[in-house]
Every structure is written in C-alpha cells, then in structure tokens.
Design an enzyme around this catalytic site. Structure first.
Site, PDB file in Angstrom:
ATOM      1  N   ASP A 104       0.822  -1.196  -0.193  1.00 19.63           N
ATOM      2  CA  ASP A 104      -0.047   0.120   0.072  1.00 19.63           C
ATOM      3  C   ASP A 104       0.854   1.113  -0.010  1.00 19.63           C
ATOM      4  O   ASP A 104       1.929   1.062   0.612  1.00 19.63           O
ATOM      5  CB  ASP A 104      -0.893  -0.087   1.112  1.00 19.63           C
ATOM      6  CG  ASP A 104      -2.285   0.825   1.112  1.00 19.63           C
ATOM      7  OD1 ASP A 104      -3.509   0.310   1.043  1.00 19.63           O
ATOM      8  OD2 ASP A 104      -1.956   2.251   1.112  1.00 19.63           O
ATOM      9  N   THR A 155     -12.396   1.814  -5.623  1.00 22.66           N
ATOM     10  CA  THR A 155     -13.025   2.548  -6.702  1.00 22.66           C
ATOM     11  C   THR A 155     -14.191   3.437  -6.263  1.00 22.66           C
ATOM     12  O   THR A 155     -15.268   3.189  -6.633  1.00 22.66           O
ATOM     13  CB  THR A 155     -13.708   1.524  -7.797  1.00 22.66           C
ATOM     14  OG1 THR A 155     -14.633   0.781  -7.123  1.00 22.66           O
ATOM     15  CG2 THR A 155     -12.656   1.019  -8.460  1.00 22.66           C
ATOM     16  N   THR A 157     -14.275  -3.600  -7.413  1.00 18.14           N
ATOM     17  CA  THR A 157     -15.507  -3.418  -8.127  1.00 18.14           C
ATOM     18  C   THR A 157     -15.292  -2.281  -9.230  1.00 18.14           C
ATOM     19  O   THR A 157     -15.016  -1.197  -8.947  1.00 18.14           O
ATOM     20  CB  THR A 157     -16.531  -2.881  -7.330  1.00 18.14           C
ATOM     21  OG1 THR A 157     -16.700  -3.620  -6.161  1.00 18.14           O
ATOM     22  CG2 THR A 157     -17.917  -2.686  -8.065  1.00 18.14           C
ATOM     23  N   GLU A 194     -15.154  -9.336  -5.625  1.00 17.51           N
ATOM     24  CA  GLU A 194     -15.273  -9.947  -4.301  1.00 17.51           C
ATOM     25  C   GLU A 194     -16.693  -9.330  -3.746  1.00 17.51           C
ATOM     26  O   GLU A 194     -17.107  -8.357  -4.057  1.00 17.51           O
ATOM     27  CB  GLU A 194     -14.153  -8.715  -3.572  1.00 17.51           C
ATOM     28  CG  GLU A 194     -14.050  -9.308  -2.022  1.00 17.51           C
ATOM     29  CD  GLU A 194     -13.632 -10.525  -1.603  1.00 17.51           C
ATOM     30  OE1 GLU A 194     -12.620 -11.294  -1.950  1.00 17.51           O
ATOM     31  OE2 GLU A 194     -14.545 -11.201  -1.146  1.00 17.51           O
ATOM     32  N   GLU A 251     -18.537  -5.982   4.983  1.00 18.46           N
ATOM     33  CA  GLU A 251     -17.693  -5.530   6.419  1.00 18.46           C
ATOM     34  C   GLU A 251     -18.511  -5.944   7.453  1.00 18.46           C
ATOM     35  O   GLU A 251     -19.632  -6.110   7.539  1.00 18.46           O
ATOM     36  CB  GLU A 251     -17.842  -4.014   6.358  1.00 18.46           C
ATOM     37  CG  GLU A 251     -16.882  -3.316   5.209  1.00 18.46           C
ATOM     38  CD  GLU A 251     -17.012  -1.792   5.222  1.00 18.46           C
ATOM     39  OE1 GLU A 251     -17.099  -1.193   6.303  1.00 18.46           O
ATOM     40  OE2 GLU A 251     -16.766  -1.155   3.970  1.00 18.46           O
ATOM     41  N   ASN A 265     -25.054  -5.885  -6.136  1.00 17.33           N
ATOM     42  CA  ASN A 265     -25.294  -4.852  -5.267  1.00 17.33           C
ATOM     43  C   ASN A 265     -26.460  -4.103  -5.540  1.00 17.33           C
ATOM     44  O   ASN A 265     -27.167  -3.542  -4.581  1.00 17.33           O
ATOM     45  CB  ASN A 265     -23.793  -3.958  -5.011  1.00 17.33           C
ATOM     46  CG  ASN A 265     -23.004  -4.566  -4.200  1.00 17.33           C
ATOM     47  OD1 ASN A 265     -23.261  -5.596  -3.437  1.00 17.33           O
ATOM     48  ND2 ASN A 265     -21.947  -4.032  -3.968  1.00 17.33           N
ATOM     49  N   LEU A 301     -34.848  -7.261   3.811  1.00 18.02           N
ATOM     50  CA  LEU A 301     -36.174  -6.581   3.961  1.00 18.02           C
ATOM     51  C   LEU A 301     -36.135  -5.905   5.156  1.00 18.02           C
ATOM     52  O   LEU A 301     -37.293  -5.789   5.721  1.00 18.02           O
ATOM     53  CB  LEU A 301     -37.151  -7.676   3.722  1.00 18.02           C
ATOM     54  CG  LEU A 301     -37.426  -8.163   2.297  1.00 18.02           C
ATOM     55  CD1 LEU A 301     -38.608  -9.003   2.125  1.00 18.02           C
ATOM     56  CD2 LEU A 301     -37.421  -6.899   1.197  1.00 18.02           C
ATOM     57  N   GLY A 320     -36.076   0.967   7.513  1.00 15.46           N
ATOM     58  CA  GLY A 320     -35.307   1.775   8.523  1.00 15.46           C
ATOM     59  C   GLY A 320     -34.804   3.053   7.781  1.00 15.46           C
ATOM     60  O   GLY A 320     -35.479   3.460   6.572  1.00 15.46           O
ATOM     61  N   CYS A 360     -19.964   0.679  -0.389  1.00 20.29           N
ATOM     62  CA  CYS A 360     -20.410   0.095  -1.443  1.00 20.29           C
ATOM     63  C   CYS A 360     -21.687   0.242  -2.460  1.00 20.29           C
ATOM     64  O   CYS A 360     -21.748   0.908  -3.474  1.00 20.29           O
ATOM     65  CB  CYS A 360     -20.318  -1.500  -1.258  1.00 20.29           C
ATOM     66  SG  CYS A 360     -18.532  -2.101  -0.854  1.00 20.29           S
TER      67      CYS A 360
END
Ligand code: UDX
Length: 477
Positions: A55, A110, A146, A176, A180, A239, A281, A284, A291
C-alpha cells in the site's frame, strides 16, 4: 526483507486444478490494504500462502505490520496475530517486494468520482501499472476491485504496454463480495467465486486461481467461470439487487406510515415466500457504506455512457427512496418537537453505516445528524466503534462519550445504527436521564412494546402500530 523470488517457494505445477490443496504454497501479492486488501491478504496467509501486501500509505502499512488494523473489522486483529509468527505475511510500501509472485491481486478502491456518479478507477490503473514490470508469462493478475464494464480489458491493455518484452500478460477478473463486519468469514467461506477470463491463457489462469482458493473450493464453494464483462457486471448487479430490495421495503414503509400498516410484519409475511426471502427486507433509514450507494450510481453512469440509461433508470428511484428515508427522520424530529428543529436536543445513537463496522462512508446516521444540526437542533452523537472516523468526516457535530452521555437531557433519541448495545439498552433507566422520553427507532431494531411500557413515545419507521412492535429479526446475513 525478502522478495518472493528470494523466498524461493515456487508453484507446484503438479497440483491439480480442481480444488485440491496445493502441495506448495503460492507466492501472492496483494495491492491495496483497505477493508478488502487487508482481509484478503491475512486470509490468504492464513490458508498457507506467502503474501506480500503493498500500500502506498506508509501509516497504514506500519499499523498492519504491527498487527494493528487501521480500521475495525471483527477478528482481523486476532487473525493478524495468528498469522504473524508464520512469517507468511509482509506489509510494505515497496512494489519491488512483489517480484516473483505467482498471483497479483488488485484490491484497491473505486470510490465515486468527485463531482460525478461514475466510479474513479484511477487506483486500479495505477496499481496495474505498478505491478506490470514484475509480471512474467507464468504469473497471473487477479482484479478484485468493483469496476465499470470494460475496465478489465482496458487494464489488460495498459499492463501489456508496460510489461517486459516477451511477457504474456495474464489477467482474470474475480470480484469480491465481502460484507464489512463479517469480512473474514466471507473471504474464507464465500457464497461463490466468479472468474472472468479472456484470451489464450484462460484455462491456465483458472487452474492457477483454483490453487489459490483450493481450501475454499474443497469446501464446495461454487465457482462460475465467465467473460470479463459478465464478471464485472456480477458485482454491480448483485449490489443493485440488494439496494433495490432494501428500497423496495422502504417504499412499503412509506405506504405503511401513511396508511397505518406495519412494515416489519409485511416483510415477515412476504419473506415467507421462498422466491422473495426475508433477508435484506429490513426497513429503516436505508443503506449506506462504501459499496451499495456508489455502486448503483456508477452502474447507472456506465449504462448511460453505453447509451443504455433507460435499462437502469430504476436505480435512480432506488437511490431516491433511500435518500428520502433520511429526510423522513429529519422531518420526524421536528414533528415530534412542536414542528421546529430549533434548540431540540437529539441523541443520535450510531454513526457507522451498519453495526460491527467503524465505516462512516455515506452513513445515514451522520447525514441525518448533520441535517438536524443545520436546521438548528443540538445533536450529540455516540457510536461504539466509529467515533474517530465520524469526528474526522463530521467534526462540526457534538460527540458524547457513551450512550448515556448522548441521552442526557435529550428531547428525542434516534437509534440509527442497530448496535447490540442500543438494541438491549434499558428503556426504564434511559427514561430517567432524558428530558422527554421520545425515541425514533430508525432500524426497527428495538423492542417497541418494552419502550412504550417504560413511558416512551416510540416511533418506528414504517410502523403506525408501533405500540405492539417487536424488533425485526436480524435480516442482514
Ligand atoms: C455490501 C454487499 O452486501 C457485499 O456483498 C459487497 O461486497 C459490498 O457491499 P456492505 O457494504 O459491507 O456489503 O454492507 P451490507 O451488509 O450489504 O449493508 C449495506 C447497507 O444496507 C447498510 O447500511 C445496512 O444497514 C443496510 N441494510 C441492509 C438495510 O438497510 N436493510 C437490510 O435489510 C440490510
């Protein structure tokens, strides 16, 4: 520090490609050590591979090398401690240490572009260019980030330009799906693997990645092999589907609020239909994080570039419903306080976009807290894990030291992230510290009847019949 070349481990060409454990560990480079890369690197080392994780952020690298993850992910610190004595995991800022790797994983972010909806793929190209000089015709680059449709082909071309003469660049796209909070479980035991392949080396590429994932494949994890474009789309389609499911139930919540229904019962009832399913479902304040929000926007932006905006136009509405749920809480606070926000003291319980994470990216809780403060309310925010990140992105807000401190003299308590300690908070004891016992259950996570019995005015999103409300079951996983 040794490079992978110097480590001297090598790919055992005799190992089978159909899910058997490799006889020799592979040499793996992981580029990017965020939520994805750090967890992936630790898990790959745990499974027996030799991993060099790179990194450009020296602070992050130093923290990880010292066994201290720079973000909260349950189990990661323990996993790093378990792997450290094996010597199989190195964190570095130096790309040269990746020389000799069998597989290079691109795990960089990304994010949403500044001032636009498209994804910023600059880190993907930068990492691909950085590894290109270290590639051989035997090594494989695996993209996990992504990315918009068409990126894999373009990344392949960019690396081919920079690779050493005579080297055949091999690239496989392997999105992936980790969540989290349960990222280690999702990495070691994924629902599925997706391999996007292209070109003459496809068979060999599949065989090599199978060897990386031998342990998970041996457990029976399904593997879908496809082309680059489909692999790129799988992630954003998944997603988008999840975001649509959440916004669908939140649209039902809007109707329930106006018409006098109970969205939790509605979700339970429709969820018994196996074709629908109860997961995701949970009505809230909606979805946030690094993401779902940016992926649906980037997907739509890419479709528009391709002249297919209409196909994903519904995602604009999915986003819109999601934003409206945040507005609804802001309005509700005024509604419950004589029609005005000015001077209303609001305890905001939660800052992370979901429990078991310290991630505050696009967090509904922080958006609501900020909007309330801008309208003249006095907010005090508390989150068990995300305080440092929240203070960084929203330094203008007031922060409490704990749940109780946040609630002292509050006119309204708003539970916006369903941490276990908020779900199990004692409504009788809390009623004694607030100015007015009014609670907004922004996640349908509290036992509403117990709060009502303790003297609270209980408001849950999408539940006009809240006095008898029972909390929703955990629907996230
Ligand atoms: C998501 C995808 O689940 C994962 O597969 C992908 O790799 C990355 O994006 P993550 O962002 O970690 O993972 O969170 P997720 O558990 O999906 O929750 C996203 C958001 O939706 C959270 O803000 C959560 O609170 C919200 N949510 C989730 C709901 O509002 N209702 C639900 O029923 C479920």
């Amino acid at each position: 520090m040794l490079t992978h070349q110097q480590l001297g481990t090598f790919v055992d060409a005799a190992a089978s490609a159909d899910g058997a454990q490799p006889r020799e560990p592979l040499r793996i480079a992981v580029i990017g050590t965020g939520y994805l890369g750090a967890v992936h690197a630790a898990c790959m080392a745990y499974q027996g591979h030799h991993v060099v994780a790179v990194d450009s952020d020296a602070g992050k690298v130093a923290a990880l090398a010292a066994g201290r993850p720079p973000f909260f992910e349950p189990g990661l610190e323990e996993l790093l401690a378990e792997v450290a004595p094996t010597g199989r995991l190195t964190f570095t800022t130096d790309y040269a240490l990746t020389a000799g790797s069998d597989v290079f994983f691109l795990c960089v972010g990304t994010p949403q572009q500044q001032g636009g909806y498209a994804a910023d793929t600059s880190y993907v190209y930068a990492s691909a260019r950085s590894v290109a000089p270290y590639l051989t015709s035997e090594s494989l680059v695996v993209g996990k980030s992504t990315v918009p449709i068409g990126t894999a082909s373009a990344v392949h071309a960019a690396m081919a330009e920079l690779a050493r003469q005579g080297v055949t660049v091999r690239l496989l796209w392997n999105p992936e799906f980790l969540r989290e909070g349960v990222a280690i479980q999702d990495t070691l035991h994924p629902d599925r693997f997706v391999y996007g392949v292209q070109g003459a080396t496809a068979e060999a590429d599949i065989a090599l990645l199978d060897r990386v994932y031998a342990a998970s494949l041996a457990d029976g994890t399904p593997r879908v092999v496809t082309d680059y474009v489909t692999a790129e789309m799988v992630k954003t389609a998944a997603n988008s589907f999840l975001a649509t499911k959440i916004s669908f139930i939140n649209a039902m919540a809007e109707i329930c609020e106006a018409a006098g229904g109970d969205v939790v019962k509605l979700a339970e009832a429709i969820g018994h239909d196996e074709r629908i399913g109860r997961k995701f479902l949970g009505a809230g304040v909606g979805f946030g994080g690094g993401c779902l929000p940016k992926d649906i926007r980037a997907f739509r932006a890419r479709a528009e570039e391709l002249g297919l905006g209409q196909s994903l136009a519904f995602l604009r509405e999915v986003d819109g419903i999601n934003q409206r749920r945040r507005d609804r809480v802001v309005d509700l606070v005024a509604q419950l306080s004589g029609g005005d926000h000015t001077g209303v003291r609001v305890a905001i319980l939660g800052a992370a976009f979901k429990p078991h994470s310290d991630d505050v990216r696009d967090s509904p809780a922080l958006t609501i807290a900020t909007a309330l403060q801008e309208r003249g309310a006095q907010v005090r925010v508390f989150d068990p894990k995300a305080m440092a990140n929240a203070k960084q992105v929203a330094p203008q807000l007031q922060y409490a030291v704990d749940l109780w401190d946040a609630c002292v003299d509050a006119d309204v308590v708003a539970v916006l992230t369903e941490w276990p300690e908020f779900r199990s908070a004692d409504p009788v004891a809390l009623a004694a510290v607030v100015r007015r016992p009014v609670v907004i259950d922004g996640r349908n996570a509290l036992p509403g009847s117990a709060w009502t019995a303790a003297g609270w005015t209980y408001h849950a999103l999408g539940r006009a019949t809240a006095e008898t409300a029972e909390p929703r079951k955990d629907t996230q996983s």
